[in-house]
Scaffold this motif. Structure first.
Motif, PDB file in Angstrom:
ATOM      1  N   ASN A   1       4.713  -5.036  -7.600  1.00  0.00           N
ATOM      2  CA  ASN A   1       4.368  -4.888  -6.194  1.00  0.00           C
ATOM      3  C   ASN A   1       5.032  -3.635  -5.612  1.00  0.00           C
ATOM      4  O   ASN A   1       4.387  -2.827  -4.937  1.00  0.00           O
ATOM      5  CB  ASN A   1       4.820  -6.154  -5.450  1.00  0.00           C
ATOM      6  CG  ASN A   1       4.244  -6.264  -4.063  1.00  0.00           C
ATOM      7  OD1 ASN A   1       3.316  -5.530  -3.718  1.00  0.00           O
ATOM      8  ND2 ASN A   1       4.786  -7.153  -3.275  1.00  0.00           N
TER       9      ASN A   1
ATOM     10  N   LYS B  50       3.546  -0.228  -6.601  1.00  0.00           N
ATOM     11  CA  LYS B  50       2.322   0.198  -5.915  1.00  0.00           C
ATOM     12  C   LYS B  50       2.655   0.902  -4.594  1.00  0.00           C
ATOM     13  O   LYS B  50       1.848   1.643  -4.054  1.00  0.00           O
ATOM     14  CB  LYS B  50       1.419  -1.011  -5.616  1.00  0.00           C
ATOM     15  CG  LYS B  50       0.975  -1.746  -6.853  1.00  0.00           C
ATOM     16  CD  LYS B  50      -0.081  -2.773  -6.501  1.00  0.00           C
ATOM     17  CE  LYS B  50       0.416  -3.731  -5.434  1.00  0.00           C
ATOM     18  NZ  LYS B  50      -0.627  -4.541  -4.842  1.00  0.00           N
ATOM     19  N   CYS B  51       3.868   0.602  -4.065  1.00  0.00           N
ATOM     20  CA  CYS B  51       4.240   1.136  -2.750  1.00  0.00           C
ATOM     21  C   CYS B  51       4.970   2.467  -2.843  1.00  0.00           C
ATOM     22  O   CYS B  51       4.731   3.376  -2.036  1.00  0.00           O
ATOM     23  CB  CYS B  51       5.162   0.149  -2.028  1.00  0.00           C
ATOM     24  SG  CYS B  51       4.422  -1.449  -1.712  1.00  0.00           S
ATOM     25  N   ILE B  52       5.900   2.558  -3.790  1.00  0.00           N
ATOM     26  CA  ILE B  52       6.847   3.683  -3.813  1.00  0.00           C
ATOM     27  C   ILE B  52       6.178   5.063  -3.853  1.00  0.00           C
ATOM     28  O   ILE B  52       6.502   5.923  -3.035  1.00  0.00           O
ATOM     29  CB  ILE B  52       7.858   3.510  -4.973  1.00  0.00           C
ATOM     30  CG1 ILE B  52       8.701   2.247  -4.726  1.00  0.00           C
ATOM     31  CG2 ILE B  52       8.768   4.730  -5.093  1.00  0.00           C
ATOM     32  CD1 ILE B  52       9.600   1.861  -5.871  1.00  0.00           C
TER      33      ILE B  52
ATOM     34  N   PHE C 194      -9.195  -0.786   0.760  1.00  0.00           N
ATOM     35  CA  PHE C 194      -8.219  -1.373   1.671  1.00  0.00           C
ATOM     36  C   PHE C 194      -6.806  -0.930   1.291  1.00  0.00           C
ATOM     37  O   PHE C 194      -6.015  -0.550   2.141  1.00  0.00           O
ATOM     38  CB  PHE C 194      -8.332  -2.897   1.598  1.00  0.00           C
ATOM     39  CG  PHE C 194      -7.959  -3.583   2.862  1.00  0.00           C
ATOM     40  CD1 PHE C 194      -8.881  -3.673   3.892  1.00  0.00           C
ATOM     41  CD2 PHE C 194      -6.713  -4.140   3.042  1.00  0.00           C
ATOM     42  CE1 PHE C 194      -8.550  -4.310   5.074  1.00  0.00           C
ATOM     43  CE2 PHE C 194      -6.372  -4.770   4.217  1.00  0.00           C
ATOM     44  CZ  PHE C 194      -7.290  -4.859   5.235  1.00  0.00           C
TER      45      PHE C 194
ATOM     46  N   TRP D 167       3.484   6.306  -2.803  1.00  0.00           N
ATOM     47  CA  TRP D 167       2.859   6.774  -1.573  1.00  0.00           C
ATOM     48  C   TRP D 167       3.864   6.986  -0.460  1.00  0.00           C
ATOM     49  O   TRP D 167       3.748   7.915   0.328  1.00  0.00           O
ATOM     50  CB  TRP D 167       1.733   5.826  -1.142  1.00  0.00           C
ATOM     51  CG  TRP D 167       0.551   6.048  -2.011  1.00  0.00           C
ATOM     52  CD1 TRP D 167       0.097   5.231  -3.016  1.00  0.00           C
ATOM     53  CD2 TRP D 167      -0.297   7.200  -2.029  1.00  0.00           C
ATOM     54  NE1 TRP D 167      -0.964   5.809  -3.645  1.00  0.00           N
ATOM     55  CE2 TRP D 167      -1.235   7.012  -3.060  1.00  0.00           C
ATOM     56  CE3 TRP D 167      -0.342   8.374  -1.292  1.00  0.00           C
ATOM     57  CZ2 TRP D 167      -2.215   7.947  -3.361  1.00  0.00           C
ATOM     58  CZ3 TRP D 167      -1.316   9.305  -1.579  1.00  0.00           C
ATOM     59  CH2 TRP D 167      -2.238   9.100  -2.601  1.00  0.00           C
ATOM     60  N   ILE D 168       4.872   6.107  -0.391  1.00  0.00           N
ATOM     61  CA  ILE D 168       5.888   6.314   0.656  1.00  0.00           C
ATOM     62  C   ILE D 168       6.610   7.623   0.387  1.00  0.00           C
ATOM     63  O   ILE D 168       6.899   8.396   1.301  1.00  0.00           O
ATOM     64  CB  ILE D 168       6.889   5.153   0.705  1.00  0.00           C
ATOM     65  CG1 ILE D 168       6.169   3.836   0.960  1.00  0.00           C
ATOM     66  CG2 ILE D 168       7.922   5.396   1.795  1.00  0.00           C
ATOM     67  CD1 ILE D 168       6.980   2.848   1.718  1.00  0.00           C
TER      68      ILE D 168
ATOM     69  N   MET E 275      -6.292   2.726   2.161  1.00  0.00           N
ATOM     70  CA  MET E 275      -6.134   2.926   3.603  1.00  0.00           C
ATOM     71  C   MET E 275      -4.722   2.607   4.052  1.00  0.00           C
ATOM     72  O   MET E 275      -4.234   3.124   5.043  1.00  0.00           O
ATOM     73  CB  MET E 275      -7.087   2.016   4.379  1.00  0.00           C
ATOM     74  CG  MET E 275      -8.444   2.585   4.633  1.00  0.00           C
ATOM     75  SD  MET E 275      -8.402   4.182   5.443  1.00  0.00           S
ATOM     76  CE  MET E 275      -7.846   3.688   7.083  1.00  0.00           C
ATOM     77  N   THR E 276      -4.059   1.676   3.359  1.00  0.00           N
ATOM     78  CA  THR E 276      -2.696   1.310   3.746  1.00  0.00           C
ATOM     79  C   THR E 276      -1.696   1.993   2.820  1.00  0.00           C
ATOM     80  O   THR E 276      -0.578   1.525   2.663  1.00  0.00           O
ATOM     81  CB  THR E 276      -2.499  -0.217   3.704  1.00  0.00           C
ATOM     82  OG1 THR E 276      -2.889  -0.680   2.404  1.00  0.00           O
ATOM     83  CG2 THR E 276      -3.362  -0.903   4.731  1.00  0.00           C
ATOM     84  N   ASN E 277      -2.127   3.092   2.178  1.00  0.00           N
ATOM     85  CA  ASN E 277      -1.234   3.899   1.352  1.00  0.00           C
ATOM     86  C   ASN E 277      -0.600   3.119   0.207  1.00  0.00           C
ATOM     87  O   ASN E 277       0.598   3.182  -0.016  1.00  0.00           O
ATOM     88  CB  ASN E 277      -0.132   4.514   2.217  1.00  0.00           C
ATOM     89  CG  ASN E 277      -0.696   5.381   3.315  1.00  0.00           C
ATOM     90  OD1 ASN E 277      -1.537   6.243   3.050  1.00  0.00           O
ATOM     91  ND2 ASN E 277      -0.289   5.144   4.543  1.00  0.00           N
ATOM     92  N   MET E 278      -1.422   2.358  -0.496  1.00  0.00           N
ATOM     93  CA  MET E 278      -0.921   1.656  -1.682  1.00  0.00           C
ATOM     94  C   MET E 278      -1.793   1.991  -2.876  1.00  0.00           C
ATOM     95  O   MET E 278      -2.978   2.249  -2.724  1.00  0.00           O
ATOM     96  CB  MET E 278      -0.984   0.149  -1.469  1.00  0.00           C
ATOM     97  CG  MET E 278       0.124  -0.411  -0.653  1.00  0.00           C
ATOM     98  SD  MET E 278       0.048  -2.202  -0.742  1.00  0.00           S
ATOM     99  CE  MET E 278       1.403  -2.539  -1.842  1.00  0.00           C
TER     100      MET E 278
END
Lengths: 492, 492
Positions: free
Chosen positions: B291, B294-296, B270, B298-299, B273-276
């Motif tokens: 938090n 985990k995002c940076i 999951f 991939w963005i 799939m949401t690029n995390m």
């Protein structure tokens, strides 16, 4: 000949059982081999191979198998094969097979059958089972009531260990599980459970009330199945008590059904996240048309929602600022993608955490605040990076501002002017700042959409993703345009 | 006073146990209430409330609880709380608690502890357990070996039912499960399982070889944990045998651990799939910084990949055709989104089906063909719809081709000219055909990327989504541009 036989044996060892192999054996009327297969091949594997047999072959196969194996074999077949079998069976066979099945399994089958077949099955079921099936059919889909079975062992809390063990020996065969026993008090209220191992390790004259677990959990018949999955996950249960509104035990849910529900719920969320209609059918059983039907409605919905983006972009591109700075248009997809991606991350995280019960709608402020702080960090990092990256893009000529600086390029050595530097910094600053705003806005909206849906008891995964994309595309464009006017007042 | 007491009781009934409530009771040294709580509150709930206590309060709480409850309570605490407790315990307490834990649970805790604490725990474990922990620590993460426990009941196939029952009474308390017993033959090879209920319902002098299930499945120590989850799901297991390379039983995995693994694997897919970046920590325990981390990555990755889109769009927008037809630019985001969405559906479906083991990389041709047929249906439907929709958009003035037809609008009544009709049909046809091509191409690439990843034994979810978006954005733009030249030769 000998060689061929050896080859066959090797094949049997390594290869999974196939429909073709079953068909061969049926055509050869090789009853012995068929029976042997059912001893060593797990029932689900033989059922999967049998699902695709013709009805006449299927009933032949079914009649070959030893009675001890037929019950689980029947249970593992898919709905279509079950219906074919029910049609082909004699009344006597039907009575036999139905009454060895679990009530909850028969209920599921009956619920999806055409009325005439369902009637036949109900007639074949004995009186108690029929009553239970009719009871279970009344519960709403996706609730604990629709998942539960009525075949469990319940004892008064004043029962002794010895009495309980005797009762298990007598009545245990019909129960869905004997590993968890359920205990009621004198008011017939559910008060605890006894694990079979605790029973075995206890003294014969102890009362169940002395050895039972009192720290037990339960659900109501109308509890959503997602919550049922959460309970099994959190409390490591083998079986879960389902109570009616008077706190009396009316059924239990066992771990195997709970695992199926967890998988189903997860697949549903997964499908929704990727903008598809969920389905319970395994991929290989879907036709191309059924598969397409799950895709079309959402792509069309997204296309319609995308009209807003088209509209806004159509209006903006004829504004002086964009006519003077066509390079800005080139950054639009990247900006929209980044906004969408940042929001998608948050939406995904919300949907998953809500599904696992890690938090609920009441925690919205706490979650929003945490996401806000994360968004500032992510936004600042991404904006700084994109600022640098855009400078590289412009100086290397990956993108070029042909209208304002025709032919400029690091390789041509003509890019080292103050004008170009200031202009490039403005472009990079504009995109960076837009990106920061888009990331923060997007993560806030990505939090609020699923949390809001959960608050009004809607599926958080249902509309969050498409709405997020649309809202963010338009928002990003508006931010971009407003900032562009501020950054390039002389070109507006 | 009385009223206050009543209020408190009501609170206890409905409200979950909180850290604050525990802290109150600890400060009041109310040992009796603490013990009562542990009888009626499930261990996981009291552990969650206790996780956030100060170490001194935690050890006080731990010492209050009856010995019968401490083992499961300790097991349910999070890693940090466990480490705090281990630090605070006396040697004697540590020996006691460690040796009542399951080997696999202690191994997990030890594996994540700082070396000095891990040493202390290992010293406290008795000789057999220490050996088993050291053995289990050697297995690679995410394999069956790292999930299994060595505490199970294994019997020779010549054991009688009576002997087995006696053995369970004697040795069963230390086993992770007594509901599934494992049977070996004279070569010490694993040959079957006996369910406890079959044992109970069998005659005392029967041999295990007569009553055992021979249609059993097993995994090897190096089997991936995703496959372990698939086995539990498919075969409705309570426990799964783990064999070494010589087919000897070396451990078992129980359903509670399998459920955790399934959940973990699902969350991982999951997140991807949401690029995390996936994480095992529950959301509420994550800091804002964790938090964001985990995002940076991939963005930023997506942003870099997005450069290609920027580049291509930057080159194309200065082409004569787009300068003459700026309206075409307005449709770019919608076209890219549709391509991305169509591909995302397929990628999602592939990732989910591969995770559930519904098909494998070897089925690539069958799957590709099914997706191709679906893609034709989806593409044709979406293209037809978008054709109509674009005609509506143009005639209603939602989008307008200001450069070629300034001020045209259905409300102004000036749109009913042959020129405008032909031009609008061309626009709609161009977008429709691009959409058809984009949907078909996107669904093919969306099939191949995850299937290809699975074929080379990489996580299908890892790169599929970002690569798909990039490839599709550029592909869609190129298709759009080529078709535009063909549709509007006079404006190129």
């Amino acid at each position: 000949m000998n060689e061929e036989k050896e080859e066959l044996e090797i094949e049997e060892e390594n290869e999974p059982l196939t429909t073709e192999r079953l068909k061969e054996l049926i055509d050869a009327k090789d009853v012995k081999s068929i029976r042997d297969i059912f001893v060593v091949v797990p029932d689900i594997d033989s059922a999967v191979a049998a699902n695709d047999l013709e009805p006449t072959d299927l009933i032949y196969l079914f009649r070959c198998v030893k009675p001890a194996d037929t019950a689980t074999f029947f249970d593992e077949l898919n709905q279509e094969a079950k219906e074919n079998l029910v049609k082909a069976m004699t009344d006597r066979e039907l009575v036999q097979i139905i009454n060895t099945q679990s009530v909850d399994d028969v209920t599921d089958v009956v619920g999806e059958m055409p009325a005439n077949l369902a009637q036949r099955v109900l007639k074949a079921a004995d009186k108690d089972m029929r009553a239970d099936i009719n009871l279970l059919l009344n519960y709403k889909e996706d609730t604990a009531g629709s998942l539960m079975t009525t075949e469990y062992l319940e004892f008064k809390d004043t029962t002794t260990v010895e009495e309980a063990i005797d009762a298990i020996r007598k009545r245990g065969k019909d129960a869905e599980t004997i590993y968890t026993l359920f205990v009621r008090d004198k008011n017939r209220e559910f008060v605890g459970t006894v694990d079979l191992d605790d029973l075995i390790f206890s003294k014969k004259d102890q009362l169940l009330s002395e050895i039972m677990n009192q720290d037990v959990v339960s659900v109501k018949t109308d509890t959503d199945q997602e919550e049922v999955g959460q309970m099994f996950r959190r409390y490591d249960l083998n079986a879960l008590a389902v109570l009616n509104q008077d706190d009396r035990l009316v059924g239990i849910i066992t771990i195997d059904d709970a695992v199926d529900v967890m998988t189903e719920e997860q697949s549903e969320d997964f499908a929704r996240m990727t903008n598809m209609e969920p389905t319970e059918k395994p991929y290989m059983e879907l036709t191309a048309w059924e598969n397409a039907k799950k895709c079309i409605p959402w792509i069309v919905t997204l296309l319609i929602l995308g009209t807003f983006t088209t509209m806004v972009l159509n209006r903006l591109e004829s504004q002086t600022i964009f006519l003077n700075l066509p390079i800005l248009i080139a950054f639009v997809p990247m900006l929209m993608d980044t906004g969408g991606n940042a929001g998608g991350q948050t939406t995904g995280l919300m949907i998953r955490s809500l599904a696992l019960g890690e938090f609920g709608p009441k925690d919205v402020l706490k979650v929003l605040f945490k996401e806000f702080r994360s968004a500032l960090i992510v936004g600042a990092s991404v904006a700084s990076f994109s600022f640098l990256w855009l400078m590289i893009e412009q100086y290397s000529g990956i993108v070029s501002d042909v209208k304002n600086f025709p032919g400029i390029n690091i390789w041509a050595g003509n890019c080292w002017t103050a004008d170009f530097a200031i202009h490039s910094l403005r472009n990079a600053g504009l995109v960076g700042l837009t990106m920061f705003s888009a990331v923060v806005a997007s993560k806030m909206i990505g939090t609020l959409l699923p949390m809001g849906a959960a608050a009004i008891k809607k599926d958080p995964a249902l509309l969050s993703q498409p709405l997020l994309t649309t809202i963010m595309d338009v928002t990003t464009l508006m931010i971009y345009f407003s900032l562009a006017l501020a950054f390039f007042p002389h070109l507006a």
